[in-house]
Write a protein that holds these residues in place. Structure first.
Motif, PDB file in Angstrom:
ATOM      1  N   VAL A 136       7.203  35.942  22.802  1.00  0.00           N
ATOM      2  CA  VAL A 136       5.933  35.538  22.636  1.00  0.00           C
ATOM      3  C   VAL A 136       5.478  34.079  22.186  1.00  0.00           C
ATOM      4  O   VAL A 136       5.823  33.731  21.174  1.00  0.00           O
ATOM      5  CB  VAL A 136       5.196  36.533  21.331  1.00  0.00           C
ATOM      6  N   ASP A 137       5.022  33.463  23.287  1.00  0.00           N
ATOM      7  CA  ASP A 137       4.855  32.082  23.143  1.00  0.00           C
ATOM      8  C   ASP A 137       3.301  31.598  23.114  1.00  0.00           C
ATOM      9  O   ASP A 137       2.333  32.541  23.511  1.00  0.00           O
ATOM     10  CB  ASP A 137       5.694  31.329  23.962  1.00  0.00           C
ATOM     11  N   ASP A 139       1.754  30.555  25.751  1.00  0.00           N
ATOM     12  CA  ASP A 139       1.117  30.925  27.065  1.00  0.00           C
ATOM     13  C   ASP A 139       0.784  32.379  27.145  1.00  0.00           C
ATOM     14  O   ASP A 139       0.448  32.846  28.164  1.00  0.00           O
ATOM     15  CB  ASP A 139       1.970  30.394  28.387  1.00  0.00           C
ATOM     16  N   THR A 140       1.077  33.155  26.340  1.00  0.00           N
ATOM     17  CA  THR A 140       1.286  34.757  26.382  1.00  0.00           C
ATOM     18  C   THR A 140      -0.070  35.207  26.025  1.00  0.00           C
ATOM     19  O   THR A 140      -0.770  34.888  24.995  1.00  0.00           O
ATOM     20  CB  THR A 140       2.224  35.299  25.268  1.00  0.00           C
ATOM     21  N   VAL A 141      -0.782  35.944  26.915  1.00  0.00           N
ATOM     22  CA  VAL A 141      -2.084  36.496  26.871  1.00  0.00           C
ATOM     23  C   VAL A 141      -2.066  38.043  25.983  1.00  0.00           C
ATOM     24  O   VAL A 141      -2.444  38.424  25.237  1.00  0.00           O
ATOM     25  CB  VAL A 141      -2.921  36.838  27.970  1.00  0.00           C
ATOM     26  N   ILE A 142      -0.911  38.640  26.680  1.00  0.00           N
ATOM     27  CA  ILE A 142      -0.908  40.159  26.098  1.00  0.00           C
ATOM     28  C   ILE A 142       0.471  40.753  26.123  1.00  0.00           C
ATOM     29  O   ILE A 142       1.235  40.215  27.002  1.00  0.00           O
ATOM     30  CB  ILE A 142      -1.957  40.926  26.972  1.00  0.00           C
ATOM     31  N   VAL A 143       0.648  41.362  25.233  1.00  0.00           N
ATOM     32  CA  VAL A 143       2.065  42.307  25.206  1.00  0.00           C
ATOM     33  C   VAL A 143       1.696  43.765  25.386  1.00  0.00           C
ATOM     34  O   VAL A 143       0.918  44.196  24.675  1.00  0.00           O
ATOM     35  CB  VAL A 143       2.675  42.153  23.946  1.00  0.00           C
ATOM     36  N   SER A 144       2.208  44.491  26.185  1.00  0.00           N
ATOM     37  CA  SER A 144       1.904  45.712  26.611  1.00  0.00           C
ATOM     38  C   SER A 144       3.208  46.511  26.490  1.00  0.00           C
ATOM     39  O   SER A 144       4.250  46.449  27.404  1.00  0.00           O
ATOM     40  CB  SER A 144       1.296  46.112  28.131  1.00  0.00           C
ATOM     41  N   GLY A 169      -0.892  35.612  17.182  1.00  0.00           N
ATOM     42  CA  GLY A 169      -2.121  35.775  17.587  1.00  0.00           C
ATOM     43  C   GLY A 169      -2.308  36.263  19.198  1.00  0.00           C
ATOM     44  O   GLY A 169      -3.394  35.666  19.807  1.00  0.00           O
ATOM     45  N   VAL A 170      -1.658  37.028  19.577  1.00  0.00           N
ATOM     46  CA  VAL A 170      -1.681  37.439  20.851  1.00  0.00           C
ATOM     47  C   VAL A 170      -1.983  38.929  20.784  1.00  0.00           C
ATOM     48  O   VAL A 170      -1.705  39.795  20.048  1.00  0.00           O
ATOM     49  CB  VAL A 170      -0.478  37.421  21.518  1.00  0.00           C
ATOM     50  N   THR A 171      -2.835  39.535  21.969  1.00  0.00           N
ATOM     51  CA  THR A 171      -3.350  40.738  22.042  1.00  0.00           C
ATOM     52  C   THR A 171      -2.069  41.841  22.397  1.00  0.00           C
ATOM     53  O   THR A 171      -1.430  41.437  23.161  1.00  0.00           O
ATOM     54  CB  THR A 171      -4.365  40.903  23.214  1.00  0.00           C
ATOM     55  N   PHE A 172      -2.261  43.147  21.603  1.00  0.00           N
ATOM     56  CA  PHE A 172      -1.229  44.050  21.792  1.00  0.00           C
ATOM     57  C   PHE A 172      -1.808  45.038  22.292  1.00  0.00           C
ATOM     58  O   PHE A 172      -2.884  45.846  21.644  1.00  0.00           O
ATOM     59  CB  PHE A 172      -0.505  44.245  20.580  1.00  0.00           C
ATOM     60  N   HIS A 173      -1.089  45.677  23.385  1.00  0.00           N
ATOM     61  CA  HIS A 173      -1.725  46.670  24.051  1.00  0.00           C
ATOM     62  C   HIS A 173      -0.531  47.993  24.140  1.00  0.00           C
ATOM     63  O   HIS A 173       0.772  47.419  24.414  1.00  0.00           O
ATOM     64  CB  HIS A 173      -2.143  46.735  25.632  1.00  0.00           C
ATOM     65  N   THR A 174      -0.817  49.208  23.788  1.00  0.00           N
ATOM     66  CA  THR A 174       0.291  50.224  24.051  1.00  0.00           C
ATOM     67  C   THR A 174      -0.090  51.302  24.779  1.00  0.00           C
ATOM     68  O   THR A 174      -1.326  51.886  24.663  1.00  0.00           O
ATOM     69  CB  THR A 174       0.713  50.790  22.569  1.00  0.00           C
ATOM     70  N   LYS A 215     -12.403  46.585  17.544  1.00  0.00           N
ATOM     71  CA  LYS A 215     -13.422  45.398  17.459  1.00  0.00           C
ATOM     72  C   LYS A 215     -13.053  44.164  17.591  1.00  0.00           C
ATOM     73  O   LYS A 215     -11.965  43.583  16.549  1.00  0.00           O
ATOM     74  CB  LYS A 215     -14.202  45.809  16.060  1.00  0.00           C
ATOM     75  N   GLY A 216     -13.682  43.268  18.337  1.00  0.00           N
ATOM     76  CA  GLY A 216     -13.253  41.781  18.314  1.00  0.00           C
ATOM     77  C   GLY A 216     -12.238  41.329  19.316  1.00  0.00           C
ATOM     78  O   GLY A 216     -11.865  40.103  19.489  1.00  0.00           O
ATOM     79  N   THR A 217     -11.600  42.559  19.947  1.00  0.00           N
ATOM     80  CA  THR A 217     -10.570  42.115  20.999  1.00  0.00           C
ATOM     81  C   THR A 217     -11.483  41.562  22.211  1.00  0.00           C
ATOM     82  O   THR A 217     -12.146  41.990  22.705  1.00  0.00           O
ATOM     83  CB  THR A 217      -9.751  43.404  21.302  1.00  0.00           C
ATOM     84  N   ARG A 218     -10.562  40.535  22.630  1.00  0.00           N
ATOM     85  CA  ARG A 218     -11.154  39.936  23.975  1.00  0.00           C
ATOM     86  C   ARG A 218     -10.621  40.640  25.074  1.00  0.00           C
ATOM     87  O   ARG A 218      -9.641  40.785  25.335  1.00  0.00           O
ATOM     88  CB  ARG A 218     -10.659  38.482  24.022  1.00  0.00           C
ATOM     89  N   LEU A 219     -11.913  41.274  25.767  1.00  0.00           N
ATOM     90  CA  LEU A 219     -11.560  42.126  27.058  1.00  0.00           C
ATOM     91  C   LEU A 219     -12.739  41.797  28.067  1.00  0.00           C
ATOM     92  O   LEU A 219     -13.693  42.273  27.431  1.00  0.00           O
ATOM     93  CB  LEU A 219     -11.275  43.585  26.538  1.00  0.00           C
ATOM     94  N   SER A 220     -12.258  41.541  28.995  1.00  0.00           N
ATOM     95  CA  SER A 220     -13.736  41.287  29.947  1.00  0.00           C
ATOM     96  C   SER A 220     -13.907  42.885  30.580  1.00  0.00           C
ATOM     97  O   SER A 220     -13.074  43.884  30.664  1.00  0.00           O
ATOM     98  CB  SER A 220     -13.026  40.482  31.243  1.00  0.00           C
TER      99      SER A 220
END
Ligand code: PLP
Length: 385
Positions: A136-137, A139-144, A169-174, A215-220
């Protein structure tokens, strides 16, 4: 012949209570919740109730629930929506054992200039968290990373993973499609940002699911059109599906502990008997960290498909770890990632139970399966006699 259904990770029976709840929303209460008239408007209340029922099960706020068409859409929406929201970064991290709804979506991103890292697993199907942390560096946007594996039932330490990812500080999806309904989750005490759920895995109807967005997660927004689902997922709502999913969540919330214990007892009984009575049978996946309903067993030197066909003659439904691709039987990508030898991966069978299985069904299967395995061993050209 009675059907004995041990394929609940593929899909589940709709609970009678769920069907009953859905019924009026086809021919009686069929209005559009976006309409101005009372007939349509009353449907909005039912959607609100379903949203609350899902939120109650996940211990989150109803405003964090977005209804979708199922797990596949939720996974795609989470990953692509997170990337679209942070266009200047290009890296995605996932694992080699994800469901195709994540893996294929991520692999496609490579064609669009993204770097995709697929973390490997060990022989038990476990991740190396130090490797994850190192990947996780900036340049990482999301970890799924999936919560529980659909083939082996292995449960990843997702709360710990979410903590590691959040600290960077990276978004995490499961992808929690296989865990919801089987193990209680509490999103109010978690660092998970995005989570996918599918109704048909928890005795709800097919074609409906949820993307939880903290709430607050950046998602288009991922489906443009009308204002439904807060403008994030446009399209007239699948009302009967949403109502059914809400009811299915309510039932799970009420009974999850007792049902989990019952299912685990039946699974353990089946698994112990098979491992004891079938020569060359071996469990796949981490025994300690596993869904209570899933058992993935390899039968060395026998084709999984042959076992399935013979089980089918007795009305017993299970599934195999192979996928028939262009005429050749490819062992599952999950078992291959775990380093399960080819001869064992080819002969793997997944039994996945539900609240509707009974002790008698287990006893019947325990009686029939060793006979089937012995019969096929006799025919196997690879077994020394
Ligand atoms: N993710 C996992 C882990 C699954 O097991 C499945 C279905 O098998 C999906 C996603 C896809 O869900 P759906 O069938 O609702 O699209």
């Amino acid at each position: 012949m009675k059907t004995i259904y041990f394929d609940n990770n593929a899909t589940t029976k709709v609970a009678e209570e769920v069907l009953e709840e859905m019924q009026p929303y086809f021919c009686e209460l069929y209005g559009n919740p976006s309409s101005m008239h009372t007939f349509g408007g009353q449907i909005g209340r039912k959607i609100r109730l379903a949203r609350e029922q899902v939120a109650e099960l996940l211990a989150c706020d109803p405003s964090e629930i977005i209804f979708t068409s199922g797990g596949t859409e939720s996974n795609n929406a989470a990953i692509k929506g997170a990337l679209a929201a942070v266009p200047n970064k290009r890296k995605v991290i996932t694992t080699r054992v994800e469901h195709p709804a994540v893996l294929a979506a991520c692999r496609d991103l490579e064609n669009h200039g993204y770097t995709v890292v697929e973390l490997g697993v060990d022989r038990q199907g476990r991740l190396d968290l130090a490797e994850l942390e190192a990947e996780v560096d900036e340049d990482t946007v999301i970890v799924s990373i999936m919560y529980a594996n659909n083939e082996t039932g292995v449960v990843f330490p997702v709360e710990r993973i979410a903590e590691i990812v959040k600290a960077k500080g990276v978004t995490f999806h499961t992808d929690a499609v296989q865990v919801i309904g089987k193990v209680p989750l509490n999103l109010s005490e978690s660092n998970i940002d995005l989570l996918s759920l599918s109704s048909h895995k928890l005795h709800g109807p097919k074609g409906v699911g949820v993307l939880y967005v903290r709430k607050g997660t950046r998602l288009s927004p991922f489906m443009l059109g009308g204002h439904q689902e807060g403008g994030r997922r446009a399209g007239t709502e699948n009302i009967p599906g949403i109502v059914g999913l809400g009811k299915a969540c309510e039932l799970v919330a009420k009974n999850i502990k007792q049902e989990g214990e019952k299912v685990k007892h039946l699974r353990d009984k089946l698994e112990t008997a098979i491992l004891r009575s079938c020569e060359g049978a071996r469990l796949n996946g981490d025994k300690q960290s596993r869904l209570p309903n899933t058992s993935n067993i390899s039968f060395e030197y026998i084709e999984g498909e042959a076992i399935l066909l013979l089980l089918d003659r007795y009305g017993i439904c299970a599934s195999s770890g192979s996928a028939c691709t262009s005429g050749s039987l490819e062992p599952s990508h999950v078992l291959r990632a775990m380093g399960v030898p080819f001869t064992a991966a080819h002969g793997s069978i997944r039994f996945s139970l539900s609240r509707y299985n009974t002790e008698q069904e287990i006893d019947y299967t325990i009686e029939k399966l060793p006979q089937i395995v012995n019969q096929l061993r006799e025919l196997s050209p690879f077994v020394a006699r």
